[in-house]
Design a protein around this motif. Structure first.
Motif, PDB file in Angstrom:
ATOM      1  N   ASN A   1     -57.177  67.457  21.731  1.00  0.00           N
ATOM      2  CA  ASN A   1     -56.975  67.840  23.129  1.00  0.00           C
ATOM      3  C   ASN A   1     -58.275  68.408  23.669  1.00  0.00           C
TER       4      ASN A   1
ATOM      5  N   ARG B   1     -49.660  76.798  18.269  1.00  0.00           N
ATOM      6  CA  ARG B   1     -50.890  76.796  17.482  1.00  0.00           C
ATOM      7  C   ARG B   1     -51.051  78.147  16.791  1.00  0.00           C
TER       8      ARG B   1
ATOM      9  N   ALA C   1     -61.137  64.353  16.620  1.00  0.00           N
ATOM     10  CA  ALA C   1     -59.788  64.739  16.185  1.00  0.00           C
ATOM     11  C   ALA C   1     -59.810  66.155  15.622  1.00  0.00           C
ATOM     12  N   ALA C   2     -60.724  67.006  16.174  1.00  0.00           N
ATOM     13  CA  ALA C   2     -60.798  68.407  15.712  1.00  0.00           C
ATOM     14  C   ALA C   2     -60.263  69.303  16.828  1.00  0.00           C
TER      15      ALA C   2
ATOM     16  N   LEU D   1     -58.311  61.882  20.251  1.00  0.00           N
ATOM     17  CA  LEU D   1     -57.061  62.326  19.629  1.00  0.00           C
ATOM     18  C   LEU D   1     -56.916  63.837  19.741  1.00  0.00           C
TER      19      LEU D   1
ATOM     20  N   ASP E   1     -48.709  72.209  16.202  1.00  0.00           N
ATOM     21  CA  ASP E   1     -50.054  71.964  16.733  1.00  0.00           C
ATOM     22  C   ASP E   1     -51.020  72.374  15.615  1.00  0.00           C
TER      23      ASP E   1
ATOM     24  N   TYR F   1     -60.860  65.932  10.071  1.00  0.00           N
ATOM     25  CA  TYR F   1     -60.061  65.107   9.157  1.00  0.00           C
ATOM     26  C   TYR F   1     -58.784  65.851   8.777  1.00  0.00           C
ATOM     27  N   GLY F   2     -57.993  66.209   9.783  1.00  0.00           N
ATOM     28  CA  GLY F   2     -56.678  66.816   9.554  1.00  0.00           C
ATOM     29  C   GLY F   2     -55.625  65.742   9.725  1.00  0.00           C
ATOM     30  N   ASN F   3     -54.487  66.131  10.285  1.00  0.00           N
ATOM     31  CA  ASN F   3     -53.386  65.172  10.447  1.00  0.00           C
ATOM     32  C   ASN F   3     -53.812  63.963  11.287  1.00  0.00           C
ATOM     33  N   ALA F   4     -54.303  64.238  12.503  1.00  0.00           N
ATOM     34  CA  ALA F   4     -54.640  63.132  13.410  1.00  0.00           C
ATOM     35  C   ALA F   4     -55.810  62.312  12.855  1.00  0.00           C
TER      36      ALA F   4
ATOM     37  N   ARG G   1     -65.788  70.025  21.611  1.00  0.00           N
ATOM     38  CA  ARG G   1     -66.751  69.720  20.551  1.00  0.00           C
ATOM     39  C   ARG G   1     -67.847  68.779  21.058  1.00  0.00           C
TER      40      ARG G   1
ATOM     41  N   THR H   1     -49.242  60.813  16.330  1.00  0.00           N
ATOM     42  CA  THR H   1     -50.373  61.000  17.244  1.00  0.00           C
ATOM     43  C   THR H   1     -51.419  59.918  17.003  1.00  0.00           C
TER      44      THR H   1
ATOM     45  N   ASP I   1     -65.037  67.515   8.581  1.00  0.00           N
ATOM     46  CA  ASP I   1     -64.078  68.600   8.791  1.00  0.00           C
ATOM     47  C   ASP I   1     -64.892  69.846   9.100  1.00  0.00           C
ATOM     48  N   SER I   2     -64.229  71.016   9.087  1.00  0.00           N
ATOM     49  CA  SER I   2     -64.945  72.215   9.550  1.00  0.00           C
ATOM     50  C   SER I   2     -66.122  72.571   8.630  1.00  0.00           C
TER      51      SER I   2
HETATM   52  P1  NAD Z   1     -55.207  69.746  11.783  1.00  0.00           P
HETATM   53  O1  NAD Z   1     -55.193  71.215  11.644  1.00  0.00           O
HETATM   54  O2  NAD Z   1     -54.364  68.948  10.869  1.00  0.00           O
HETATM   55  O3  NAD Z   1     -56.717  69.200  11.640  1.00  0.00           O
HETATM   56  C1  NAD Z   1     -57.809  69.727  12.304  1.00  0.00           C
HETATM   57  C2  NAD Z   1     -59.047  69.270  11.528  1.00  0.00           C
HETATM   58  O4  NAD Z   1     -60.214  69.569  12.294  1.00  0.00           O
HETATM   59  C3  NAD Z   1     -59.208  69.953  10.175  1.00  0.00           C
HETATM   60  O5  NAD Z   1     -59.561  68.972   9.225  1.00  0.00           O
HETATM   61  C4  NAD Z   1     -60.404  70.905  10.396  1.00  0.00           C
HETATM   62  O6  NAD Z   1     -61.148  71.098   9.204  1.00  0.00           O
HETATM   63  C5  NAD Z   1     -61.184  70.095  11.405  1.00  0.00           C
HETATM   64  N1  NAD Z   1     -62.156  70.898  12.152  1.00  0.00           N
HETATM   65  C6  NAD Z   1     -62.032  72.136  12.684  1.00  0.00           C
HETATM   66  N2  NAD Z   1     -63.181  72.497  13.270  1.00  0.00           N
HETATM   67  C7  NAD Z   1     -64.049  71.457  13.135  1.00  0.00           C
HETATM   68  C8  NAD Z   1     -65.387  71.223  13.525  1.00  0.00           C
HETATM   69  N3  NAD Z   1     -66.074  72.138  14.199  1.00  0.00           N
HETATM   70  N4  NAD Z   1     -65.957  70.023  13.204  1.00  0.00           N
HETATM   71  C9  NAD Z   1     -65.280  69.085  12.534  1.00  0.00           C
HETATM   72  N5  NAD Z   1     -63.999  69.269  12.132  1.00  0.00           N
HETATM   73  C10 NAD Z   1     -63.389  70.429  12.418  1.00  0.00           C
HETATM   74  O7  NAD Z   1     -54.873  69.455  13.321  1.00  0.00           O
HETATM   75  P2  NAD Z   1     -54.301  68.120  13.972  1.00  0.00           P
HETATM   76  O8  NAD Z   1     -52.842  68.259  14.084  1.00  0.00           O
HETATM   77  O9  NAD Z   1     -54.876  66.917  13.312  1.00  0.00           O
HETATM   78  O10 NAD Z   1     -54.898  68.277  15.442  1.00  0.00           O
HETATM   79  C11 NAD Z   1     -56.234  67.939  15.736  1.00  0.00           C
HETATM   80  C12 NAD Z   1     -56.385  67.822  17.228  1.00  0.00           C
HETATM   81  O11 NAD Z   1     -55.447  66.878  17.705  1.00  0.00           O
HETATM   82  C13 NAD Z   1     -56.128  69.107  18.024  1.00  0.00           C
HETATM   83  O12 NAD Z   1     -56.953  69.127  19.173  1.00  0.00           O
HETATM   84  C14 NAD Z   1     -54.686  68.959  18.438  1.00  0.00           C
HETATM   85  O13 NAD Z   1     -54.382  69.732  19.591  1.00  0.00           O
HETATM   86  C15 NAD Z   1     -54.656  67.471  18.705  1.00  0.00           C
HETATM   87  N6  NAD Z   1     -53.325  66.906  18.692  1.00  0.00           N
HETATM   88  C16 NAD Z   1     -52.573  66.895  17.561  1.00  0.00           C
HETATM   89  C17 NAD Z   1     -51.299  66.373  17.604  1.00  0.00           C
HETATM   90  C18 NAD Z   1     -50.442  66.272  16.377  1.00  0.00           C
HETATM   91  O14 NAD Z   1     -49.330  65.763  16.487  1.00  0.00           O
HETATM   92  N7  NAD Z   1     -50.891  66.684  15.215  1.00  0.00           N
HETATM   93  C19 NAD Z   1     -50.790  65.859  18.810  1.00  0.00           C
HETATM   94  C20 NAD Z   1     -51.602  65.844  19.939  1.00  0.00           C
HETATM   95  C21 NAD Z   1     -52.875  66.387  19.861  1.00  0.00           C
END
Ligand code: NAD
Length: 419
Positions: free
Chosen positions: A316, A71, A292-293, A314, A143, A216-219, A297, A187, A239-240
């Protein structure tokens, strides 16, 4: 001990009440096997040098090489890394992947770095931890705020150090460098397969199938896309920078296009769409809420306002132990992170297997193998939840603990040697 890690251990203690485990097993699982802290010194584009704290933790490797993401985040710290590595240990055991748990981080806001600074930082990470990682020892992955491009640089750097291409050292790589098909949405797809499989048990077969996605990131994007395509109505996203809400339903692809153009989902406009805060989002009536953030939270301060029936974790650790109790009393079913978001590490495992075989699978094969594993382990956890009358989270931990326990016991515990 920090709150995140003590919260994680409290879930282990709770699970231990429901399975027959030796005290030595529990003792072993309460401490990380190995953690390395370093400072990465990196040349900036303007000629100056900056240094960044960085960590890698191998929490437990009884069931195989450790596995876990890296991360890049300004709030990262060693306790968070340790907790994430602990979660990975249990996640790999729930899914029966031949891995232990690990995790890494750099304390940095990657958005403040140029692309070449980011590359130098990524390569510096591998130089610092090259003795700790390896295809048979510890296998990183992406991550939060790391991606396939960064994994590609890291695999390349590792190959230079060991003087041979070594794609199996890291997963989540770009396809031309040995990445796997299907890793980008793995994921979310894993969570989607789990939800689909349990739809009947969860009472999600009627017309009211409203979904709220926090982050609204990857997951977050992929789960919204997959559920929307299946007829679920996406009534809130965030999102953030804030949230958007729409009772009639949002189109995930259109929102994603607005986010790509303007940097936030809040830029999306349309009939009946209004902006709001994270609190507004969590208080939106829906059948499924998908955090999924980031961690924590959903906490004691906002859990009581949640109007979802099911939470699909989704992210962690999005729900604190106090919030868990509030949700449990309210009858909300939480599909826990170590099961619900395990699709990512499962397809990472597929990538590692393909790298080692030198033989690559089709997207159809990946989706099918992922579906089978999610359904098999999801059903086992659901059955334990039903038969022991415990939460899905406790059932997932108990299921993982049984596997970890038998692996640790196979090395020999006190009763084996003494009596
Ligand atoms: P990412 O960086 O693509 O997306 C994170 C999103 O969360 C962003 O859109 C960000 O703007 C938003 N965010 C941040 N703070 C916020 C808040 N306070 N309120 C609302 N939105 C907020 O990350 P990701 O890869 O999608 O991962 C998201 C979560 O999923 C994490 O906890 C990560 O550990 C977990 N995860 C991801 C994967 C993976 O393969 N990508 C696998 C397992 C777990």
């Amino acid at each position: 001990m920090n709150d995140l890690f003590s919260g994680a251990l409290s879930r282990l203690d709770e699970a231990a009440r429901h399975v027959d485990v030796d005290a030595e097993v529990l003792e072993k699982l309460k401490y990380a096997k190995e953690t390395l802290s370093v400072r990465l010194s990196v040349r900036m584009d303007n000629g100056s040098r900056r240094s960044f704290p960085a960590w890698r933790c191998r929490y437990d490797d009884t069931r195989g090489p450790t596995k876990g993401g890296i991360r890049f985040h300004p709030d990262s710290n060693v306790d968070e890394v340790t907790t994430l590595a602990f979660w990975m240990t249990f996640k790999c055991a729930v899914m029966n992947l031949p891995y232990g748990g690990g995790k890494g981080a750099v304390k940095v806001d990657p958005h403040t770095l140029s692309k070449s600074e980011l590359e130098r930082l990524s390569r510096a990470y591998v130089q610092a931890f090259a003795g700790m990682i390896g295809p048979d020892r510890d296998i990183p992955a992406p991550d939060v705020y790391t991606n396939s491009m960064i994994m590609g640089w890291m695999a390349d750097e590792y190959g230079s150090i060991v003087r041979r291409p070594s794609p199996a050292v890291i997963t989540g790589k770009p396809l031309p460098l040995g990445g796997s098909l299907g890793r980008d949405d793995a994921t979310a797809r894993g969570g989607y397969c789990l939800l689909r499989h349990l739809e009947g048990d969860l009472g999600l077969t009627g017309p009211a199938r409203r979904v709220v996605v926090q982050g609204y990131g990857n997951a977050g994007f992929h789960i919204a896309r997959l559920l929307h395509a299946d007829g679920y109505r996406i009534v809130g996203l965030s999102d953030s920078r804030g949230a958007i809400l729409c009772e009639a339903g949002l189109d995930p692809l259109a929102v994603q296009a607005a986010k790509e153009r303007h940097g936030s989902v809040t830029a999306y406009t349309g009939d009946g769409v209004r902006t709001g805060t994270d609190d507004d989002l969590l208080a939106t009536a829906c059948e499924v809420l998908v955090p999924a953030a980031l961690e924590d939270r959903i906490h004691a301060g906002n859990a009581g306002r949640i109007r979802a029936r099911i939470i699909l974790e989704l992210a962690n650790g999005p729900v604190t132990p106090e919030a868990d109790r509030i949700l449990d009393e309210a009858g909300v079913i939480v599909l826990p992170d170590i099961l619900a978001n395990a699709g990512g590490v499962t397809v990472s495992y597929f990538e590692w297997v393909q790298n080692r075989q030198g033989y690559y699978w089709s997207l159809k094969e990946i989706h099918e193998r992922l579906r089978v594993i999610m359904e098999t382990e999801g059903r086992r956890v659901w059955d334990m939840h039903q038969s022991k009358r415990i939460s899905m989270r406790t059932a997932a931990y108990a299921h993982a603990l049984e596997r970890l326990s038998s692996a640790i016991a196979a090395h020999g515990t006190q009763p084996f040697f003494i009596g």
